[in-house]
Design an enzyme around this catalytic site. Sequence first.
Site, PDB file in Angstrom:
ATOM      1  N   ASP A   1       0.802  -1.092   0.286  1.00 27.27           N
ATOM      2  CA  ASP A   1      -0.093  -0.021   0.057  1.00 27.27           C
ATOM      3  C   ASP A   1       0.973   1.476  -0.059  1.00 27.27           C
ATOM      4  O   ASP A   1       2.098   1.126   0.299  1.00 27.27           O
ATOM      5  CB  ASP A   1      -0.693  -0.066   1.214  1.00 27.27           C
ATOM      6  CG  ASP A   1      -0.197   0.297   2.502  1.00 27.27           C
ATOM      7  OD1 ASP A   1       0.780  -0.701   2.484  1.00 27.27           O
ATOM      8  OD2 ASP A   1      -0.686   0.767   3.554  1.00 27.27           O
TER       9      ASP A   1
ATOM     10  N   GLU B   1      -0.005  -1.054   5.912  1.00 25.84           N
ATOM     11  CA  GLU B   1       1.106  -0.321   6.577  1.00 25.84           C
ATOM     12  C   GLU B   1       0.872   1.129   6.790  1.00 25.84           C
ATOM     13  O   GLU B   1       1.223   1.768   7.988  1.00 25.84           O
ATOM     14  CB  GLU B   1       2.542  -0.789   5.987  1.00 25.84           C
ATOM     15  CG  GLU B   1       3.628  -0.590   6.756  1.00 25.84           C
ATOM     16  CD  GLU B   1       4.426   0.907   6.563  1.00 25.84           C
ATOM     17  OE1 GLU B   1       5.301   1.196   7.422  1.00 25.84           O
ATOM     18  OE2 GLU B   1       3.771   1.653   6.027  1.00 25.84           O
TER      19      GLU B   1
END
Lengths: 356, 869
Positions: free
Chosen positions: B513, B577
């Site tokens: 991400d 994250e």
Amino acid sequence: MCRFLIFKGKEPIRLSHLLTRPAHSIINQSFDSRLRLDRRRPINGDGFGVAYYPLDHELEEDGPCLFKAITPAWNNQNLETLAEKTKSGLIFAHVRASTYGVLSETNCHPFNYHSITFMHNGGISNFRKIKRRFLAHLDDEYFNIIQGSTDSECAFALFLDTLDKMGYDTTKKDGNFGHAVLRRCLLKTIDYIKEWTNEANKDDPKAEPSLLNFAVTDGSSVVVSRYVTSKTDEAASLHFSCGSSFVEYAPGEYRMERLDRNQDVIMVASEPLTFERGDWTTVPTNSILTIKNQTVLLHPTQDEYSQEDPLYTRNSSLAESKGLMGSVPVSKPLEKNVPPLEREGRSRPQTSVMVN
Amino acid sequence: MPDQPSLIHRWSHTYSILSTVAFPHKKILFAGTHDSKILCFDLNTYNLIKTIRLGDSDETHTKSSVLCLAKSKDEKLLFSGGADSLVRIWSVGDITRDYSICVKELGTVYSLLDIGDIFSLKYLDGHQTIVFGCQNANMLYLPNVLDKIQSKDSFDDLNKLPHRRFDKFFDSLGPGSKPEYSRPASPDSVSSFSDNVILQVPSENIVQYAHNGFIYSIQQLKGYKESLPDHFYPFNVPNENYEFIVSGGGDGMNKVWALAMLPDSSTRIALVSELDSDDSVLCQFIEYPFLYCGLTGGIIKIWDLNTNELISTLHAPDSSDIMSLTVYQDHIFATQEKGITKFYQDSIYHWSAHERLVLSAEILRKACTRCKHVRLVTGGNDGTLALWDINNLVEENDSGHVFHYNASEFEELSQKDNGNSWVKYQASLLEHDNMLQTLKELISFKTVSARNETQYLIDARKCATFLQQLFNKFGAAKCELLAVENGGNPLVYALFKGNAENKSKILWYAHYDVISAGDPSCWNTDPFSLTCEDGYLKGRGVSDNKGPLVAAIYSVAELALNNSLPNDVVFLIEGQEESGSDGFANVVNQHIDLIGRDVGWILFSNSYWIDREIPCLNYGLRGVINAKITIWSNEPDRHSGVDGGVHREPTADLVRVISKLQDDEGNVLIPGFYESIKELSGKEYNHFKEIIHRADIDETITVDQLIAKWTKPSLSITTMKVSGPGNATVIPRKATISISIRLVPEQNLHAVRKSLEDYVQSSFTKLKSKNHMEIKILNEAEPWLGDPENLAYKVLKEEISDAWGIDPLLVREGGSIPQVRFLERVLDAPAAQIPCGQSTDNAHLDNEQLRIKNWYRMRQILGNVFSKL
């Protein structure tokens, strides 16, 4: 000590960028000539002339606009304003220091006949001796166009006469004779002059050679000779430069911008207009430069005055004594590390040291 | 119609790129510029590795375009020619391990003639002959150049050097000034010539009026097999003593010249054939027996050199001049104003390549570069150089109708290219270009995890699936997507099995991400389409964390596909994250058996170097607690003129509470905050001093600042928000302040959090206010401190030193990565972090980038680490 300049561009240029603004334009050359050796006549003060081919369709036909004056070129208000406000894609300009003939507008170059424009830098050897023969050769039509008294104008008449005798209609309104025809005609003209002077000078081994830098255009192609009737002497100086544009990078300081290999701007001049050494290339002595569309062609004139050895150094004292040898001006010291480049001819030759 | 060829890389330079020459075996690309420079690019990393400036740096009058470049066949020599009328000879070394290259000027060739610009240049290996074509229509050649250089066949007397005489010619002679004649050679100028041999082209090697126009092109005639017509051999010497060149000029002529080496090792030249193309010949390309010539007006003529016949005349749709020309298996690429036109059989395809005129083009063949794709390099007068993948253009209908006239080079090529074995397929999978393609796809997924927009959610799923497929393609033993609670982006798990007996298991932690790209207009490139420019990868996620992830995957894949992976490698790639790793801990706990309890090492790469030059290893991260404190009243927003002075106001309460967090010096007042903090060891202090000394960082940064940033806890007040219109006369009913506390390894996250909550609560209670207060922990992460002395760091250190030729800096960092400490604990294995990019990576900011060199190196380093741990 005459100077001439030819401009041919894909895009038209304002005359002032050639004539009045550059620090080393031919106008400025006429009082700040880099060559100090012509003691007789230090400045090109005997008038000037500009021929420029108009852009307007309606005006295009039948040759250029011609503007001449006998005042010193640097002191002519009309030229200043005219140059600022006029654009053209094909320009012939000349400043004169008379070597033959009196000071008069009719003696100023360039000369024009319909679409054809002509100028000369140099002199015909012993012209007085051959003038009668010269004029006798001409048809009436061309004899009658001579208004002044110079060898150069006679050479122009001879060129026209020759072109006519080659079978071309010299009064053609759109010019366009083709570069090959103009070149052939110029070579023939040179041949006549060579022949007559050789005959006249037969008994005079010390006679000076003729310096025949002729420039001629029909409005489309340009042909320029750099020629001397000698195997050992250097011809009057002639340089050319081409690039993508001619730019003013500081007031009065110009440079030929070469972003690519295009020849969108082509200039031929007796003396370089810019301080950039790499911008200018010498036209080899005894050769003919042609501008065909926007391409420069170079042809040798092969005759008894050709030199086999390309590195043969011709003696330039003759051309210098006539004030016909320009040099490349340099504003700042050049790169030291890169050696080479001894650019013969565009420079002060060895012999000139002795004159002082 | 094929798709427009994809742009692999674009380099930019301020000035026009006039010429290019590629050294495919050395993987170097040289480009000559308008401003007297030769740029040298590494075709592996796409970096500019050297800029050669022609002439002295202190000279102002050397604006000499580099108009042509040439090379020797063995790629040891480079030749340049240009507007300064000089040909320079350079020796070219190999690209060294630290990505530098040695290019030395060996000699300079000049002519006493005023030859003007040098437009064309070729080196004939057989005779060691330089041939060049000039503006004054002369063609010059100089044989036995190398011998001449070796024998230092130069001038005895430096004062005779042409430039000595040259000076006086070019002295300025303004009005009234005296010409300056011959200045004696200064010692400086003497020494500067000691290494550089000056060679003059003698009279007999000047072909005057070789053309009647500028000589724009000189090509070597190769690839014939003793089949040239008899009149091509005019001298009485054996045929193998001949070399042939073809020149093209502004006069429209193509001329074939024979150069013969005579027994006395002198060289003679003769014109053996002429082909009149009418229009100016600007460029040529030879694939014997065909001569392709590019003309003014967009015309290309194809001649048969064997029979002197004009075979075909092609017209480009746009009638601008053909500036350069290259041919690959009958596909003709011609460059013009703005674009490149490709002719193949009867089809014409045009694409725009540069802003303005395209001046040079060259094909990089597969066989030479060992690259899977055929590539095309173009340079333009917009100052950019572009590298194109033209594979789809030249192979679409490659139906055997291919002329392979060009001797050995092509035969080799066809053999190599034809085999389509599994081995070949594998090799191509592992190429850098393939890795680039993979990253390109990864970047194109808008995997922004902090925002709940459908587009991002879908892209994240797509990205996870893409990774799964990638792992499968590379032969992973297992690969699963592990669902995260609350619909978070799934975790990608993959396992590569090692083949060693005493293998260990290494876990690579990464995330797919990214942070939001912010305002795309602040980016110079599209954030979600990978752009390669000037040796950098650009796009959101290239540095954080997709780039390093791809490098790790490829390093393992290479070992796995070659059956040389000793250890088990687990990939754990999360998709949350950037939004606090929501649900990560739970998923890991759930699947702890799948991951395996035997993990020996945890590796990750989620930060960058502290400067641009020195590689780093990271062994410490601070922890974090982000909290939001809100105080509100039951009343609505009120007016200070009407209600001021009557009530206890939430803003004032909040300020009082917050003010209790720090004393006037900024020390944190949370009880027990500093209790467990230890003094920095003398060893670490000295280590930090060394970092300051070695790293190229802001000089105002002191050791104390480093210590504070990396090893001391901190508390920052970050955002303040109030309800209401924000007018100065409105008393808000609600006020919020966020704080961010950074923790260090000695501190216990849970203890600090508890203490913070209690302390804030008690501070508020003491106010005896009617308002309400809430403290909300937004996210938290444990601090982490690795052991820089352990085996993982030892191996990493060695490999980095080996790859970069510099010892890495061991650094700590002020930032936090939530899951490192968690993984260490739950898997009972030590972690180590190897940063990938440079301090200028702009992770989380606009224009995120990663240097390609770093990326490739990362892959190389990790490959070794995965096999050695």
